[in-house]
Motif scaffolding. Sequence first.
Motif, short mmCIF file in Angstrom:
data_model
loop_
_atom_site.label_atom_id
_atom_site.label_comp_id
_atom_site.label_asym_id
_atom_site.label_seq_id
_atom_site.Cartn_x
_atom_site.Cartn_y
_atom_site.Cartn_z
N VAL A 1 0.85 -1.19 0.00
CA VAL A 1 0.00 0.00 0.00
C VAL A 1 0.88 1.24 0.00
O VAL A 1 1.76 1.38 0.85
CB VAL A 1 -0.93 0.02 1.24
CG1 VAL A 1 -1.79 1.28 1.23
CG2 VAL A 1 -1.80 -1.23 1.28
N ASP A 2 0.66 2.13 -0.97
CA ASP A 2 1.36 3.41 -1.03
C ASP A 2 0.38 4.47 -0.55
O ASP A 2 -0.53 4.87 -1.28
CB ASP A 2 1.81 3.68 -2.46
CG ASP A 2 2.65 4.94 -2.59
OD1 ASP A 2 2.47 5.87 -1.77
OD2 ASP A 2 3.49 4.99 -3.49
N LEU A 3 0.57 4.90 0.68
CA LEU A 3 -0.34 5.87 1.30
C LEU A 3 -0.37 7.19 0.53
O LEU A 3 -1.43 7.78 0.34
CB LEU A 3 0.06 6.10 2.76
CG LEU A 3 -0.83 7.03 3.57
CD1 LEU A 3 -2.25 6.48 3.65
CD2 LEU A 3 -0.25 7.21 4.97
N ALA A 4 0.78 7.63 0.06
CA ALA A 4 0.87 8.92 -0.63
C ALA A 4 0.03 8.96 -1.91
O ALA A 4 -0.58 9.98 -2.22
CB ALA A 4 2.33 9.24 -0.94
N THR A 5 0.02 7.86 -2.65
CA THR A 5 -0.70 7.84 -3.92
C THR A 5 -2.07 7.17 -3.82
O THR A 5 -2.89 7.28 -4.73
CB THR A 5 0.11 7.10 -5.01
OG1 THR A 5 0.25 5.72 -4.62
CG2 THR A 5 1.47 7.74 -5.21
N GLY A 6 -2.28 6.41 -2.74
CA GLY A 6 -3.54 5.67 -2.58
C GLY A 6 -3.57 4.39 -3.40
O GLY A 6 -4.62 3.78 -3.55
N GLN A 7 -2.42 3.97 -3.89
CA GLN A 7 -2.38 2.77 -4.71
C GLN A 7 -2.12 1.53 -3.86
O GLN A 7 -1.25 1.53 -2.98
CB GLN A 7 -1.31 2.88 -5.79
CG GLN A 7 -1.67 3.91 -6.84
CD GLN A 7 -0.69 3.92 -7.99
OE1 GLN A 7 0.46 3.57 -7.84
NE2 GLN A 7 -1.17 4.33 -9.16
N VAL A 8 -2.89 0.49 -4.15
CA VAL A 8 -2.74 -0.80 -3.49
C VAL A 8 -2.37 -1.81 -4.56
O VAL A 8 -3.15 -2.06 -5.48
CB VAL A 8 -4.04 -1.21 -2.77
CG1 VAL A 8 -3.90 -2.58 -2.14
CG2 VAL A 8 -4.42 -0.18 -1.72
N THR A 9 -1.18 -2.38 -4.46
CA THR A 9 -0.71 -3.37 -5.42
C THR A 9 -0.80 -4.74 -4.77
O THR A 9 -0.26 -4.96 -3.68
CB THR A 9 0.72 -3.07 -5.87
OG1 THR A 9 0.75 -1.76 -6.45
CG2 THR A 9 1.20 -4.09 -6.91
#
Length: 69
Positions: free
Chosen positions: A35-43
């Motif tokens: 989870v990249d909190l800064a971008t809101g992306q969940v891979t």
Amino acid sequence: MVNTTFQVQGMTCGHCVSAVSAEVGAIAGVRDVQVDLATGQVTVNSEQPLDVQVVRAAVDEAGYDVVDA
């Protein structure tokens, strides 16, 4: 292995990251969740392609929303 990235709305802190990671990580076949909190992306790394509705339900259970692309 399949990597799929989802855009998730509403995450603002480390607790949010933990909640989303735990719920999505509990889906059958999921090997890893980043989870990249800064971008809101969940891979999500999974054995096979995931049903988007299952991922959407897991993110919803955590209290957040998957944003349609």
